[in-house]
Design a protein around this motif. Structure first.
Motif, short mmCIF file in Angstrom:
data_model
loop_
_atom_site.label_atom_id
_atom_site.label_comp_id
_atom_site.label_asym_id
_atom_site.label_seq_id
_atom_site.Cartn_x
_atom_site.Cartn_y
_atom_site.Cartn_z
N TYR A 157 88.42 -22.16 60.13
CA TYR A 157 89.25 -21.74 61.04
C TYR A 157 91.23 -21.93 61.09
O TYR A 157 90.80 -22.35 59.92
CB TYR A 157 89.01 -22.48 62.90
CG TYR A 157 87.56 -22.55 62.52
CD1 TYR A 157 86.56 -21.34 62.86
CD2 TYR A 157 86.93 -23.39 63.29
CE1 TYR A 157 85.29 -20.83 62.94
CE2 TYR A 157 85.26 -23.92 63.45
CZ TYR A 157 85.02 -22.31 63.65
OH TYR A 157 83.35 -22.24 63.83
N GLU A 158 90.96 -20.92 62.09
CA GLU A 158 93.05 -20.87 61.51
C GLU A 158 93.09 -22.11 62.29
O GLU A 158 92.67 -23.33 62.97
CB GLU A 158 93.14 -20.06 62.24
CG GLU A 158 92.87 -18.13 62.33
CD GLU A 158 93.36 -17.01 63.35
OE1 GLU A 158 94.02 -17.75 64.57
OE2 GLU A 158 92.43 -16.44 62.90
N ASP A 159 94.76 -22.45 61.97
CA ASP A 159 95.23 -23.87 61.48
C ASP A 159 94.15 -24.77 60.58
O ASP A 159 94.68 -26.08 61.07
CB ASP A 159 96.19 -24.53 62.86
CG ASP A 159 96.28 -23.29 64.36
OD1 ASP A 159 97.04 -22.68 63.41
OD2 ASP A 159 95.60 -23.45 65.58
N LYS A 180 91.42 -25.83 60.19
CA LYS A 180 90.54 -25.87 61.22
C LYS A 180 89.03 -26.04 61.12
O LYS A 180 88.53 -24.88 60.40
CB LYS A 180 91.04 -26.31 62.55
CG LYS A 180 92.09 -26.43 63.44
CD LYS A 180 92.36 -27.42 64.18
CE LYS A 180 93.61 -28.06 64.04
NZ LYS A 180 94.77 -26.94 65.55
N GLY A 181 88.10 -27.25 61.10
CA GLY A 181 86.82 -27.09 60.86
C GLY A 181 86.24 -26.84 59.71
O GLY A 181 87.35 -27.46 58.60
N PRO A 182 84.85 -26.84 59.29
CA PRO A 182 84.04 -27.52 57.83
C PRO A 182 84.69 -26.68 56.81
O PRO A 182 85.69 -25.45 56.91
CB PRO A 182 82.60 -27.18 58.94
CG PRO A 182 82.69 -25.88 59.34
CD PRO A 182 84.01 -26.21 60.55
N ASN A 183 84.83 -26.92 55.00
CA ASN A 183 85.48 -26.65 54.41
C ASN A 183 84.21 -25.34 53.96
O ASN A 183 83.52 -25.63 54.42
CB ASN A 183 85.38 -27.63 53.12
CG ASN A 183 86.74 -28.37 52.47
OD1 ASN A 183 87.67 -27.20 53.44
ND2 ASN A 183 86.49 -29.56 52.23
N THR A 184 85.38 -24.26 53.92
CA THR A 184 84.35 -23.59 52.94
C THR A 184 84.57 -22.66 51.41
O THR A 184 85.26 -23.48 50.95
CB THR A 184 84.70 -21.93 53.60
OG1 THR A 184 85.97 -21.47 53.23
CG2 THR A 184 84.82 -22.04 54.96
N GLY A 185 83.83 -21.97 50.43
CA GLY A 185 84.30 -21.74 49.51
C GLY A 185 86.02 -21.06 49.70
O GLY A 185 85.77 -21.19 48.47
N GLY A 186 85.97 -20.73 50.18
CA GLY A 186 87.46 -20.00 50.29
C GLY A 186 87.78 -18.82 51.59
O GLY A 186 87.03 -17.73 51.63
N MET A 187 88.39 -19.17 52.66
CA MET A 187 88.79 -17.75 53.67
C MET A 187 90.41 -16.78 53.50
O MET A 187 89.70 -15.94 53.99
CB MET A 187 88.69 -19.08 55.08
CG MET A 187 87.67 -20.06 55.33
SD MET A 187 86.49 -18.39 55.80
CE MET A 187 86.82 -17.57 56.99
N GLY A 188 90.53 -17.65 52.30
CA GLY A 188 91.38 -16.12 52.23
C GLY A 188 92.43 -17.02 51.17
O GLY A 188 92.59 -18.36 50.64
N ALA A 189 93.38 -16.21 50.10
CA ALA A 189 94.04 -16.97 48.79
C ALA A 189 95.70 -15.46 48.94
O ALA A 189 95.70 -14.96 49.59
CB ALA A 189 93.59 -17.07 47.82
#
Ligand code: AMP
Ligand code: GLY
Length: 425
Positions: free
Chosen positions: A215-217, A219-228
């Motif tokens: 999530y923004e800021d 927050k929330g659990p880890n993912t593979g990557g939401m953007g870079a």
């Protein structure tokens, strides 16, 4: 040349696109690829861990060079297998792949070569964990030793949580290994530094900063990557020197001493604390979405670079980069990284008015009767390049809004650190 590309994510679509732009390439075969690669290459359905089947396909398609995208086949030894069968392949061998495949292996290399990293203890049983807990500050990072699809790291705030997480790993929660590593928690800013390596040499292959939280800021659990975004401006020249001299060179030398030279892309995951780089992890491949954000900035023919690398002549190729900056925002299926629905139609792709500076790299997609559908958690990567991160982000967000995919979500704050720091970024 005919190129074989193993993998099916956004990283592989970005690799496929760059490979397709090379004058040296006649045909690309993706094992198995996704809807995006199917527009540039021939997709062939196959289990990427079925090496014998892959070898048969490589022979039947007369493939001259194989490029391996994801870590699992590398850690399982696909490079050794293909080389034994006289196939040219770009990627690290099974031994060198332990840099990612075993965190204990990576940490031992750090300890033996004084590579800066978080203080740690390798634990094989609960008593080892209890010993470490006698004298430590919280939080403590608990890491499964083997591959865990991005789910093996837990930041624990209490003794109770460390013990619970550790017991789960010892019981075999992650099939790849029952060992674990306890680590000191490092506070700083993360960045990823990439190189391409052959037996004799290595060259810079870009920097990026990923956004792992869902999530923004952040927050929330880890993912593979939401953007870079790329380049990662935190990696200044003095910091880069330290990364090379204190982390990369000692690691490559350690492998060479074992007669197991590293070949392939190497992803150096770092925490920068008071201008000092600490190694958090090695990945033995390009990152995802880091590959999608870095490759659009590459000017040199990728296949030419790979050809030089596999013949250990990297020193001779000049790798050029565009000055422009780049950003990727990942559109995910609602529910990711938890449970999400599959087979959802994605319409409106034709409504997107992309310029030469905008790219869409598919991840979990396929075509069903000419209709684009989702089947993964991370579905589409929107990348754009330009002069200012702030403007690039606005452009990407406007493209995503045009897609108007009601089943998806994405972060609107990718690059916040660098954009908030300086309006001119
Ligand atoms: P890894 O799989 O080792 O990269 O860990 C996944 C994520 O956990 C990293 O990208 C960091 O955000 C976080 N992390 C891992 N190790 C540490 C550490 N020692 N201190 C702080 N954060 C960490
Ligand atoms: N984006 C993180 C990784 O590729 O491991």
């Amino acid at each position: 040349m005919n190129i074989g590309l193993i993998g099916s994510g956004g990283r592989e679509h970005a690799l496929c696109k760059k490979i397709s732009e090379s004058k040296l390439v006649k045909r690309i075969i993706c094992f198995p690829g996704n809807a995006g690669t199917s527009e540039l290459a021939t997709n062939v359905k196959v289990n990427i861990l079925d090496f014998k089947k892959i070898l048969k396909l490589i022979r039947s398609y007369k493939i001259d060079l194989v490029v391996v995208g994801p870590e699992e086949p590398l850690v399982m030894g696909i490079v050794n297998f293909l080389k034994q069968n006289k196939v040219k392949v770009f990627g690290p061998n099974k031994y060198a792949s332990k840099l990612e495949g075993s965190k204990a292996f990576m940490k031992k290399i750090c300890a033996q070569n004084k590579i800066p990293t978080a203080k740690f203890k390798i634990c094989k049983q609960i008593n080892h964990v209890k010993e470490f807990l006698y004298n430590c500050d919280f939080p403590i990072v608990v890491k499964a030793d083997g591959l865990a699809a991005g789910k093996g790291v837990t930041i624990c705030k209490s003794r109770k949580q460390v013990l619970k997480t550790s017991k789960e790993i010892f019981k075999g929660k992650f099939k790849s290994s029952k060992k674990l590593i306890l680590e000191e928690f490092l506070i700083g800013e993360e960045a990823s530094y990439f190189i391409i390596v052959d037996n004799n040499h290595f060259k810079f292959f870009g920097t990026a900063q990923d956004h792992k939280r869902v999530y923004e800021d952040d927050k929330g659990p880890n993912t593979g990557g939401m953007g870079a975004y790329s380049p990662a401006t935190i990696v200044t020249k003095p910091i880069e020197k330290k990364i090379i001299n204190r982390i990369i060179i000692p690691t490559l030398k350690a492998l060479k001493r074992k007669e197991q030279s590293y070949n392939g892309f190497l992803y150096v995951g770092l925490m920068i604390k008071n201008n000092e780089p600490y190694l958090i992890e090695y990945n033995i491949r390009m990152g995802d979405p880091e590959c999608q954000v870095i490759l659009p900035r590459l000017k040199t023919d990728l296949v030419k670079i790979l050809k030089y690398a596999i013949s250990n002549k990297l020193r001779k190729v000049e790798i050029k980069w565009k000055k422009e900056k780049s950003m990727t925002i990942v559109v995910c299926s609602q529910g990711y990284p938890g449970k999400y629905k599959k087979n959802l139609p994605i319409r409106n792709m034709s409504k997107l008015n992309l310029t030469k500076k905008d790219f869409i790299f598919h991840a979990g997609t396929y075509f069903s009767n000419n209709e684009l559908r989702s089947h993964g958690g991370r579905v589409l990567n929107f990348t754009s390049i330009g002069n200012k991160f702030k403007d690039i982000r606005q452009k990407i967000l406007s493209n995503i809004r045009k897609l108007n995919w009601s089943k998806g979500f994405y972060r609107r704050d990718i690059g916040w650190k660098v954009i908030n720091k300086n309006e001119n970024n």
